[in-house]
Design a protein around this motif. Sequence first.
Motif, PDB file in Angstrom:
ATOM      1  N   LEU A  87      -8.403  14.728  -1.394  1.00 47.29           N
ATOM      2  CA  LEU A  87      -7.976  13.578  -1.105  1.00 47.29           C
ATOM      3  C   LEU A  87      -7.872  13.365   0.474  1.00 47.29           C
ATOM      4  CD1 LEU A  87      -4.941  13.642  -3.594  1.00 47.29           C
ATOM      5  CD2 LEU A  87      -7.083  12.470  -3.931  1.00 47.29           C
ATOM      6  N   PHE A  88      -7.855  12.117   1.086  1.00 44.56           N
ATOM      7  CA  PHE A  88      -7.747  11.743   2.388  1.00 44.56           C
ATOM      8  C   PHE A  88      -6.178  11.795   2.682  1.00 44.56           C
ATOM      9  CE2 PHE A  88     -11.440   9.235   0.986  1.00 44.56           C
ATOM     10  CZ  PHE A  88     -12.314   9.946   1.721  1.00 44.56           C
ATOM     11  N   PRO A  89      -5.619  12.737   3.643  1.00 40.19           N
ATOM     12  CA  PRO A  89      -4.417  12.655   3.750  1.00 40.19           C
ATOM     13  C   PRO A  89      -3.682  11.646   4.547  1.00 40.19           C
ATOM     14  CG  PRO A  89      -5.545  14.297   5.221  1.00 40.19           C
ATOM     15  CD  PRO A  89      -6.842  13.322   4.358  1.00 40.19           C
ATOM     16  N   HIS A  90      -4.344  10.668   5.487  1.00 44.66           N
ATOM     17  CA  HIS A  90      -3.781  10.010   6.121  1.00 44.66           C
ATOM     18  C   HIS A  90      -3.762   8.416   5.329  1.00 44.66           C
ATOM     19  CE1 HIS A  90      -8.107   9.385   6.555  1.00 44.66           C
ATOM     20  NE2 HIS A  90      -7.838   7.996   6.693  1.00 44.66           N
ATOM     21  N   MET A  91      -4.267   8.638   4.056  1.00 46.25           N
ATOM     22  CA  MET A  91      -4.144   7.300   3.120  1.00 46.25           C
ATOM     23  C   MET A  91      -3.182   7.314   2.117  1.00 46.25           C
ATOM     24  SD  MET A  91      -8.297   6.492   2.503  1.00 46.25           S
ATOM     25  CE  MET A  91      -9.632   6.032   3.661  1.00 46.25           C
ATOM     26  N   SER A  92      -2.692   6.179   1.812  1.00 43.75           N
ATOM     27  CA  SER A  92      -1.808   6.113   0.588  1.00 43.75           C
ATOM     28  C   SER A  92      -2.811   6.508  -0.603  1.00 43.75           C
ATOM     29  CB  SER A  92      -1.209   4.873   0.360  1.00 43.75           C
ATOM     30  OG  SER A  92      -2.134   3.722   0.151  1.00 43.75           O
ATOM     31  N   SER A 128       2.254   4.794  -5.704  1.00 42.83           N
ATOM     32  CA  SER A 128       0.943   4.246  -5.205  1.00 42.83           C
ATOM     33  C   SER A 128       0.902   4.147  -3.674  1.00 42.83           C
ATOM     34  CB  SER A 128       0.841   2.810  -5.548  1.00 42.83           C
ATOM     35  OG  SER A 128       1.853   2.135  -5.214  1.00 42.83           O
ATOM     36  N   GLY A 129       2.269   4.009  -3.178  1.00 38.08           N
ATOM     37  CA  GLY A 129       2.600   3.985  -1.637  1.00 38.08           C
ATOM     38  C   GLY A 129       2.721   5.135  -0.877  1.00 38.08           C
ATOM     39  N   ARG A 130       2.801   6.412  -1.582  1.00 41.54           N
ATOM     40  CA  ARG A 130       2.901   7.590  -1.105  1.00 41.54           C
ATOM     41  C   ARG A 130       1.555   8.226  -0.375  1.00 41.54           C
ATOM     42  NH1 ARG A 130       6.521  10.541  -5.841  1.00 41.54           N
ATOM     43  NH2 ARG A 130       7.798   9.031  -6.296  1.00 41.54           N
ATOM     44  N   LYS A 131       1.823   9.284   0.521  1.00 41.43           N
ATOM     45  CA  LYS A 131       0.626  10.162   0.874  1.00 41.43           C
ATOM     46  C   LYS A 131       0.427  11.370  -0.111  1.00 41.43           C
ATOM     47  CE  LYS A 131      -0.130   7.452   4.391  1.00 41.43           C
ATOM     48  NZ  LYS A 131       0.593   7.599   5.982  1.00 41.43           N
ATOM     49  N   PRO A 132      -0.775  11.740   0.080  1.00 41.00           N
ATOM     50  CA  PRO A 132      -1.031  12.900  -0.853  1.00 41.00           C
ATOM     51  C   PRO A 132       0.048  14.097  -0.741  1.00 41.00           C
ATOM     52  CG  PRO A 132      -2.942  12.208   0.079  1.00 41.00           C
ATOM     53  CD  PRO A 132      -1.992  11.345   0.467  1.00 41.00           C
TER      54      PRO A 132
END
Length: 354
Positions: A87-92, A128-132
């Motif tokens: 998963l992309f850590p900087h993306m929601s 949905s709005g959280r980060k991994p």
Amino acid sequence: MSAFISFEAVSKSYGDVKVIDGLNLSIERGEFVSLLGPSGSGKTTMLMMLAGFEAPTGGRIVVDGKRVDHLPPHARNMGVVFQSYALFPHMSIADNIAFPLKMRGMPKAEVGTRVKRALDMVQLSAASGRKPAQLSGGQQQRIALARALVFEPEVVLMDEPLGALDKQLREHMQLELRELHKSLGLTVVFVTHDQNEAITMSDRIAVFNSGKIEQIDTPQLIYSQPNTRFVAQFIGETNLMNGSVAESHDDRASISLGDGTRVIGRTHKSFRPGEQIVLSVRPEALTIGDVAPGLNSLPAVIEDLVFQGDHTRVHLKSGGSKLAARVTGQNHGYAVGQSTHVSFAPEACAVVPQ
């Protein structure tokens, strides 16, 4: 009807090292097939060739009637889930799931609809709005799965996706993946080295060993009717006894053990008289004590008793063989040093080549 996915005489070499050797495998549409084997057996290499991250050295890979081994990964319409989740850590979470749709140029309104549906499917709409990093390992695994499914791929490929989870969560996710597979009608190719995981989830299991498939069958047949010594030992636990074939007819053989005792076993191929073989009998198939008519019977001595909660593991010695049996409950009445008999049905005794 032709198979949905076909590996046709596929080989893969790295320099002089051959990892996959002329392998054939067919998978039907909607099947859940696990590639099971020890590290280095070739199962992940097979998955990477199907995904397009590795190119075969020889042979063909065909999906839905079309050859795909020359296509790049993005042109194969396959979802991939890795053990690391990637998963992309900087993306929601929503942006992670939307990423493959945006890369395909999908309209913004359609992206939003699909992301919502994917989040609902894995029951994580509220995240949905959280980060991994704000999610647990199990939640991240479900997000990785949602991202692999959001563009409605023809095939979902999974490489040890549950390997980083603790035992309880791993077992929970196995059941969740099973349910998703059934409800969505997915074609799933799943790589694992965990026998119980493969047995729990699969329609069929392909057991890999040294770049070849030793056996592909349903979990029930892989467990109860192994075709080779490797499969018998690798899947679950078994008792192995060496012997030689006295007579062989149809799917039965009379076997002479080292001490001269004769037993009857089930065969999957014809054996020659005198051929050296191995008998495989699962611990739960052994009965200790009184012998019923029609069963194989061996004299034995109890060497140890190990309480394991829902059953007691009984270690025995019979002739030159060490055996293990399982009996339920604590009040079984057995004692270390006790002379007894172990018996088992011919149907529960698989005869495999030495």
